[in-house]
Scaffold this motif. Structure first.
Motif, PDB file in Angstrom:
ATOM      1  N   VAL A 207      13.106  -0.938   5.118  1.00 33.74           N
ATOM      2  CA  VAL A 207      11.652  -0.925   5.367  1.00 33.74           C
ATOM      3  C   VAL A 207      11.274  -1.813   6.558  1.00 33.74           C
ATOM      4  O   VAL A 207      10.101  -1.843   6.954  1.00 33.74           O
ATOM      5  N   THR A 208      12.252  -2.515   7.112  1.00 30.80           N
ATOM      6  CA  THR A 208      11.889  -3.504   8.135  1.00 30.80           C
ATOM      7  C   THR A 208      11.217  -2.865   9.356  1.00 30.80           C
ATOM      8  O   THR A 208      10.397  -3.489  10.009  1.00 30.80           O
ATOM      9  N   THR A 209      11.574  -1.618   9.644  1.00 27.83           N
ATOM     10  CA  THR A 209      10.985  -1.003  10.840  1.00 27.83           C
ATOM     11  C   THR A 209       9.820  -0.058  10.493  1.00 27.83           C
ATOM     12  O   THR A 209       9.186   0.504  11.383  1.00 27.83           O
ATOM     13  N   LEU A 210       9.539   0.109   9.206  1.00 31.34           N
ATOM     14  CA  LEU A 210       8.449   1.029   8.822  1.00 31.34           C
ATOM     15  C   LEU A 210       7.088   0.435   9.173  1.00 31.34           C
ATOM     16  O   LEU A 210       6.877  -0.763   8.991  1.00 31.34           O
ATOM     17  N   PRO A 211       6.156   1.265   9.653  1.00 33.67           N
ATOM     18  CA  PRO A 211       4.821   0.719   9.913  1.00 33.67           C
ATOM     19  C   PRO A 211       4.119   0.371   8.596  1.00 33.67           C
ATOM     20  O   PRO A 211       4.232   1.092   7.615  1.00 33.67           O
ATOM     21  N   GLY A 212       3.429  -0.753   8.585  1.00 35.64           N
ATOM     22  CA  GLY A 212       2.671  -1.138   7.394  1.00 35.64           C
ATOM     23  C   GLY A 212       1.212  -0.749   7.539  1.00 35.64           C
ATOM     24  O   GLY A 212       0.837  -0.060   8.487  1.00 35.64           O
ATOM     25  N   ASP A 213       0.414  -1.171   6.598  1.00 33.69           N
ATOM     26  CA  ASP A 213      -1.033  -0.903   6.653  1.00 33.69           C
ATOM     27  C   ASP A 213      -1.755  -2.108   6.067  1.00 33.69           C
ATOM     28  O   ASP A 213      -1.439  -2.539   4.957  1.00 33.69           O
ATOM     29  N   ASP A 214      -2.708  -2.648   6.853  1.00 34.17           N
ATOM     30  CA  ASP A 214      -3.361  -3.876   6.380  1.00 34.17           C
ATOM     31  C   ASP A 214      -4.772  -3.639   5.837  1.00 34.17           C
ATOM     32  O   ASP A 214      -5.619  -4.526   5.876  1.00 34.17           O
ATOM     33  N   LEU A 215      -4.987  -2.459   5.301  1.00 30.70           N
ATOM     34  CA  LEU A 215      -6.288  -2.130   4.700  1.00 30.70           C
ATOM     35  C   LEU A 215      -6.750  -3.197   3.699  1.00 30.70           C
ATOM     36  O   LEU A 215      -7.944  -3.450   3.546  1.00 30.70           O
ATOM     37  N   TRP A 216      -5.800  -3.823   3.023  1.00 33.98           N
ATOM     38  CA  TRP A 216      -6.105  -4.784   1.960  1.00 33.98           C
ATOM     39  C   TRP A 216      -6.621  -6.112   2.479  1.00 33.98           C
ATOM     40  O   TRP A 216      -7.178  -6.898   1.723  1.00 33.98           O
ATOM     41  N   LYS A 217      -6.456  -6.391   3.796  1.00 35.52           N
ATOM     42  CA  LYS A 217      -6.556  -7.769   4.249  1.00 35.52           C
ATOM     43  C   LYS A 217      -7.942  -8.229   4.733  1.00 35.52           C
ATOM     44  O   LYS A 217      -8.151  -9.427   4.930  1.00 35.52           O
ATOM     45  N   LYS A 218      -8.888  -7.344   4.926  1.00 31.77           N
ATOM     46  CA  LYS A 218     -10.165  -7.748   5.541  1.00 31.77           C
ATOM     47  C   LYS A 218     -10.833  -8.853   4.726  1.00 31.77           C
ATOM     48  O   LYS A 218     -10.945  -8.754   3.502  1.00 31.77           O
ATOM     49  N   ASN A 219     -11.328  -9.869   5.420  1.00 30.27           N
ATOM     50  CA  ASN A 219     -11.904 -11.029   4.735  1.00 30.27           C
ATOM     51  C   ASN A 219     -13.073 -10.651   3.834  1.00 30.27           C
ATOM     52  O   ASN A 219     -13.229 -11.172   2.734  1.00 30.27           O
ATOM     53  N   GLU A 220     -13.924  -9.703   4.302  1.00 32.41           N
ATOM     54  CA  GLU A 220     -15.136  -9.391   3.520  1.00 32.41           C
ATOM     55  C   GLU A 220     -14.820  -8.708   2.176  1.00 32.41           C
ATOM     56  O   GLU A 220     -15.666  -8.680   1.294  1.00 32.41           O
ATOM     57  N   HIS A 221     -13.603  -8.178   2.034  1.00 30.75           N
ATOM     58  CA  HIS A 221     -13.270  -7.522   0.766  1.00 30.75           C
ATOM     59  C   HIS A 221     -13.435  -8.461  -0.421  1.00 30.75           C
ATOM     60  O   HIS A 221     -13.729  -8.026  -1.531  1.00 30.75           O
ATOM     61  N   ILE A 222     -13.238  -9.753  -0.189  1.00 24.53           N
ATOM     62  CA  ILE A 222     -13.284 -10.689  -1.318  1.00 24.53           C
ATOM     63  C   ILE A 222     -14.689 -10.734  -1.947  1.00 24.53           C
ATOM     64  O   ILE A 222     -14.840 -11.058  -3.126  1.00 24.53           O
ATOM     65  N   THR A 223     -15.693 -10.355  -1.163  1.00 30.86           N
ATOM     66  CA  THR A 223     -17.062 -10.385  -1.708  1.00 30.86           C
ATOM     67  C   THR A 223     -17.278  -9.280  -2.750  1.00 30.86           C
ATOM     68  O   THR A 223     -18.267  -9.303  -3.476  1.00 30.86           O
ATOM     69  N   LEU A 224     -16.345  -8.330  -2.837  1.00 33.47           N
ATOM     70  CA  LEU A 224     -16.429  -7.321  -3.908  1.00 33.47           C
ATOM     71  C   LEU A 224     -16.430  -8.009  -5.277  1.00 33.47           C
ATOM     72  O   LEU A 224     -17.013  -7.516  -6.243  1.00 33.47           O
ATOM     73  N   LEU A 225     -15.758  -9.156  -5.330  1.00 37.42           N
ATOM     74  CA  LEU A 225     -15.682  -9.874  -6.610  1.00 37.42           C
ATOM     75  C   LEU A 225     -17.070 -10.324  -7.077  1.00 37.42           C
ATOM     76  O   LEU A 225     -17.296 -10.520  -8.262  1.00 37.42           O
ATOM     77  N   ASN A 226     -17.988 -10.498  -6.129  1.00 34.83           N
ATOM     78  CA  ASN A 226     -19.356 -10.915  -6.503  1.00 34.83           C
ATOM     79  C   ASN A 226     -20.102  -9.815  -7.244  1.00 34.83           C
ATOM     80  O   ASN A 226     -21.130 -10.068  -7.856  1.00 34.83           O
ATOM     81  N   LYS A 227     -19.604  -8.586  -7.147  1.00 35.38           N
ATOM     82  CA  LYS A 227     -20.297  -7.477  -7.818  1.00 35.38           C
ATOM     83  C   LYS A 227     -19.870  -7.350  -9.275  1.00 35.38           C
ATOM     84  O   LYS A 227     -20.383  -6.514 -10.012  1.00 35.38           O
ATOM     85  N   LEU A 228     -18.888  -8.138  -9.689  1.00 41.85           N
ATOM     86  CA  LEU A 228     -18.397  -8.058 -11.061  1.00 41.85           C
ATOM     87  C   LEU A 228     -19.154  -9.021 -11.960  1.00 41.85           C
ATOM     88  O   LEU A 228     -19.754  -9.996 -11.481  1.00 41.85           O
TER      89      LEU A 228
END
Ligand code: SF4
Length: 334
Positions: A207-228
């Motif tokens: 997997v070392t050469t496979l492209p990854g995806d950083d969809l998970w990493k955006k800082n604002e995503h953490i504010t989703l927790l405020n909706k819980l």
């Protein structure tokens, strides 16, 4: 029936009055039908207390100030003290032991929301292993998609291999797991179930050469927790501080291993649940983001303590079915 448990499962021993939290406050304790019947028909000096403190119509213990009505001021359970451990309902007798059910399979784990279980999970320096065994029990789940389940199991084995590859950093693993999850989701969405094998084979290799995806990493995503729903008072303050930090935590060597243990925990417990809702992307996002957020929130704490942050996070987000469902629904649309 095929059974699986993590190697830390049998090491758990409740630390009772030495526990920094209690498992009897903050959430509603649902009572199984058999125990409800037992409580309704109990005789002896404790029977009146049970009749008063059990909500028989809703099937749960009453609460006072978010504490179970059976919990005394010393944080000990009066039901155990007066009637013995056999009197506990299924939820209390099991906790923090957790079981995921699939047709013909039971998978046991410890719940991260218990401080002692969190300690066992996070202090393990070895690669997590599983104990497996079989017996003659059988069950039959209506509408269980065994084909998708076997693909998910195969995919999860590859996921374990990626997570436990200590030459990869947490960030690289997260990107690879995200890319893997998105590709599997695409196959499910297009009803190309047999083609999931090609994706699994691709990620089972180098997997070392496979492209990854950083969809998970955006800082604002953490504010989703405020909706819980917030279960503990300080929680939103911690999220706010973690959001304001707006920087990636750099993980030490020890933290890389802790991140590995947390990733293993989340993927073991949740990934194959996609057999019931097809939501692979949400499960990967939830697992990877949870680990990332735990480290971010820990950095925002006055006194960082990853074990404490992990069990607080689990109590807020992962142990509440309502919050977990809401979060997975929100992640589906990212
Ligand atoms: S949270 Fe865990 S260690 Fe604490 S009292 Fe409950 S079972 Fe025991």
């Amino acid at each position: 029936m095929h059974y699986v448990k993590t190697t830390n499962y049998d090491k758990f021993k409740c630390i009772a009055d030495k526990c920094p939290e209690t498992c009897c406050a903050g959430w509603q304790i649902v009572i199984d039908d058999e125990s409800l019947k037992k409580y309704a028909n109990m005789r002896g000096p404790f029977s009146g207390r049970l009749l008063n403190e059990v909500n028989f119509s809703e099937g749960c213990f009453k609460q006072y100030g978010k504490r179970c009505a059976m919990l005394n001021d010393d944080n000990l359970c009066d039901l155990i003290t007066e009637c013995g451990e056999d009197a506990l309902c299924y939820t209390c007798a099991m906790y923090p032991r957790h079981v995921e059910e699939y047709e013909g399979v039971r998978e046991y784990s410890l719940s991260l929301s218990c401080p002692e279980a969190a300690r066992l999970i996070l202090e393990n320096k070895e690669k997590l292993e599983f104990i497996e065994w079989d017996d003659d029990e059988e069950d039959d789940f209506e509408d269980f998609d065994y084909l998708i389940y076997t693909k998910l199991e195969d995919a999860r084995d590859v996921i374990y291999k990626i997570i436990q590859d200590r030459s990869l950093s947490f960030y690289r693993k997260a990107d690879i797991l995200m890319a893997f999850g998105l590709k599997l989701q695409e196959k499910i969405d297009n009803d190309e179930i047999f083609d999931m094998d090609d994706v699994i084979d691709e990620f089972a290799g180098d997997v070392t050469t496979l492209p990854g995806d950083d969809l998970w990493k955006k800082n604002e995503h953490i504010t989703l927790l405020n909706k819980l729903e917030v279960l503990y008072g300080d929680w939103q303050g911690y999220i706010g501080k973690a959001y304001e930090m707006n920087e990636e935590p750099v993980l030490t060597e020890e933290e890389e291993i802790q991140a590995e243990q947390l990733l293993m925990f989340f993927f073991y417990v949740y990934f194959c649940g996609a057999v019931y809702d097809d939501m692979i992307k949400s499960k990967v996002l939830m697992s990877v983001m949870s680990v990332y957020w735990i480290f971010k929130i820990d950095r925002a704490m006055e006194k960082p303590d990853i074990i404490k942050t992990a069990y607080l996070y689990a109590r807020e987000v992962e142990h509440s079915d309502l919050n977990l469902d809401d979060l997975e629904d929100m992640l589906k649309d990212l």
